[in-house]
Design an enzyme around this catalytic site. Structure first.
Site, PDB file in Angstrom:
ATOM      1  CG  ASN A 138      -2.007   1.036   1.146  1.00 56.95           C
ATOM      2  OD1 ASN A 138      -1.874   1.999   0.407  1.00 56.95           O
ATOM      3  ND2 ASN A 138      -3.059   0.864   1.909  1.00 56.95           N
ATOM      4  CG  ASP A 139       1.564   3.234   3.651  1.00 54.78           C
ATOM      5  OD1 ASP A 139       0.499   3.692   3.210  1.00 54.78           O
ATOM      6  OD2 ASP A 139       1.749   2.937   4.844  1.00 54.78           O
ATOM      7  CB  VAL A 140       5.955   0.468  -0.813  1.00 51.72           C
ATOM      8  CG1 VAL A 140       6.454   0.242   0.601  1.00 51.72           C
ATOM      9  CG2 VAL A 140       5.133  -0.712  -1.292  1.00 51.72           C
TER      10      VAL A 140
END
Lengths: 482, 118
Positions: free
Chosen positions: A403-405
């Site tokens: 997700n964040d990456v």
């Protein structure tokens, strides 16, 4: 004469060990030579441990009467510790590797702390430098022991949530200052200070108690996503404690091995912190999850769901696919299914690559190991810097459990908490598919702009279930053609 | 004659500095794909602390010292053996696609084929 020969053999074996450790670690710089690297280092360890039984010929006269008991204790400890850890290490699942490394690390820290305790209780240290170094080694070793145990408990799910209390940083600082103050008292009493309320050995107990408590307090508030940094930092701590212990025991092999590991751990810590665009102090002393608040109104549009089989067929007829795996893939135990799907794509002449973010997983490089375990050849696995330019010319990017990456806000949105963090440019692919358990935010609670972008479709469901559907869809296609 | 090694302040600092530098350089060359085995491998290396534990235990004279020494050797041995076991297992998993021709793709493999033919 016997003493002399013993010293010579021990010195030689330790020198061999120090050299073989470095040589072994050096061989670890390529997957092709790495297996021999660890074996070379293992030989060094066996030589050093075997030779250390010759210490028996050099022991003080005071310890001679206890020799048989001590030998018995040593052999028992070696057998229980060594054989036990060996079997656990052979059996443990690859997904559990972070907590395994954490616990072995804590063991090393505990051993280094115990050595410092032995020197302190026995009053073996000579001079103020040795005493201070012993205390420092004991402090770091004890912090590493209790901190690693907490890290293990968090990674293993024994402790579910980061524990954050108001004024915690204040409490941490107070415990740290207390342990330093007690260390100061121990030094003062060795210099002949009188009028202290306790005996020196009581102070030593208090010192270690404070250090252990500090390790616990320091690790409790740190969230699961920050674990790669925490594991690296405790690795560095233990190395440092071992190195300092080596100085106290006047053993250069321990000094060299400990310092090499200390530097290695520090380097990995810096790399991990950089991959999250945060300072080490920020990871250790602030609560990431608490401060992450993105404005939901800033992102326009909706998430567009699509069918697993549609996505699979699109990939089957694409010419290039890049897969971005995240911890969610491992959590769903879907690595094997993913590689099965990839093999179908490869058979259909699709070019497939894996793109790994440095902090994918719960420790540095964990995703690489999990893919290797599933059978993915390492020449298909690419790291962030090597693959990021390829997304723009790729037909499909498949994001699984990450997700964040892949959140483009890290590049563009200055108000985002992850702004500046290096990300995989999955959004630049012509088509993006995201396999995700459901709507909602990622681990850090940040809205992902990628999910709303026009070239992105969501495939909701458990990664394992979705991949099984994808495999069926591509296989069904083959059957229809035949 | 005596083979005792005496390391006073500055000699120790030299050793520490050079070892730290060597560690930084050696580890800096390890690709990110191997970071987990590298970490467990360096974890194994600090298992050498078991040698210090053995030294302490052999010189123990009181029950307290024996207990602490036993603890040190126990933990150190666990660190070394466990670190080795997991590192060896992980490294054995890394394979190239050359190892299995079914997944034949990429230039590396094509070259191998070419060499075999000629």
């Amino acid at each position: 004469m016997l003493t002399l020969v013993s010293q010579l053999v021990i010195g030689g074996a330790d020198l061999c060990a120090a050299f073989l450790f470095m040589f072994g670690l050096k061989r670890m710089s390529s997957p092709a030579t790495a297996p021999s690297g660890i074996r070379v280092a293992g030989l060094g360890m066996i030589a050093a441990v075997a030779a250390s039984f010759l210490y028996l010929f050099t022991v003080d006269a005071a310890a001679r009467p206890h020799m048989m008991v001590n030998i018995g204790l040593a052999v028992t400890a070696l057998l229980i510790g060594g054989v036990g850890a060996w079997f656990v290490g052979r059996k443990v699942a690859m997904t559990a590797m972070p907590q395994m490394v954490a616990i072995y690390n804590g063991m090393g820290g505990g051993a280094a702390g115990s050595i410092a305790a032995l020197e302190l209780f026995g009053g073996h240290t000579q001079g103020i430098t040795q005493l201070v170094v012993t205390l420092l080694g004991g402090l770091i070793g004890a912090v590493s022991l209790s901190g690693s145990v907490i890290a293990w408990a968090k990674l293993d799910g024994v402790i579910k949530k980061p524990l954050r209390v108001k004024g915690q940083q204040f409490a941490n600082a107070a415990v740290m200052i207390a342990s330093l103050a007690v260390a100061g008292v121990i030094v003062a009493s060795s210099l002949g200070a009188s009028g202290l309320p306790f005996t020196t050995s009581t102070w030593i107990w208090i010192f270690f108690a404070c250090a252990l408590v500090f390790g616990v307090l320091m690790t409790l508030p740190i969230g699961g996503a920050d674990m790669p940094v925490v594991i690296s930092i405790y690795n560095a701590f233990t190395g440092l404690a071992v190195g300092l212990g080596g100085f106290v025991l006047q053993n250069p092999a321990l000094m060299i091995a400990g310092m090499v590991v200390g530097a290695a751990g520090l380097l990995l810590t810096v790399l991990m912190a950089k991959a999250m665009n945060r300072s080490i102090a920020n990871v250790l002393f602030t609560n990431f999850g608490a401060e992450a608040k993105a404005k939901p109104g800033a992102i326009q549009g909706n998430e567009r769901p699509t069918d697993a089989s549609d996505a699979a067929i699109k990939m089957r007829y694409a010419s290039s696919v890049i897969i971005v795996p995240g911890y969610g893939l491992a959590a769903a135990h879907a690595q094997q299914k993913l590689y099965e799907f990839v093999k179908l794509l490869l058979a259909a002449k699709v070019s497939v690559k894996f793109a790994i973010h440095p902090v994918a997983g719960r420790m540095p490089g964990q995703m690489d190991v999990l893919l290797a375990e599933a059978g993915v050849p390492y020449d298909m696995i690419f790291q962030l810097d090597d693959i990021n330019d390829d997304f723009a010319t790729t037909d499909v990017a498949l994001v699984i459990g990450a997700n964040d990456v892949v959140n483009p806000a890290a590049r563009s949105d200055k108000s985002s908490p992850i702004f500046g963090m290096p990300i995989l440019n999955a959004d630049k692919a012509k088509q993006v598919y995201v396999i995700k358990r459901g709507q909602g935010k990622g681990y850090s609670g940040i809205v992902n702009a990628l999910f709303y972008s026009p070239n992105c479709n969501m495939v909701y469901g458990d990664a394992h279930v979705v991949l099984v559907k994808m495999i069926e869809a591509v296989r069904g296609l083959g059957a229809a053609a035949a | 004659m005596n083979f005792d090694i005496a390391m006073t302040g500055f000699v120790a600092l030299y050793i520490f500095t050079l070892a730290a530098f060597a560690g930084w350089v050696i580890i800096g060359n390890v690709p990110a794909i191997l970071h987990t085995p590298l970490m467990s491998g360096s974890n194994f290396v600090h298992g050498i602390v078991v040698v210090g534990g053995l030294y302490g235990l052999f010189n123990a004279t009181t029950p307290l010292e024996q207990a602490i020494g036993f603890f040190a050797v126990l933990l150190g041995a666990g660190n070394a053996a466990g670190g080795y076991a997991v590192t060896d297992r992980m490294l054995a998993m890394f394979k190239t696609s050359d190892a299995k021709p079914k997944a034949a793709h990429g230039h590396g493999h094509a070259r191998v084929h070419h060499l075999k033919k000629s």
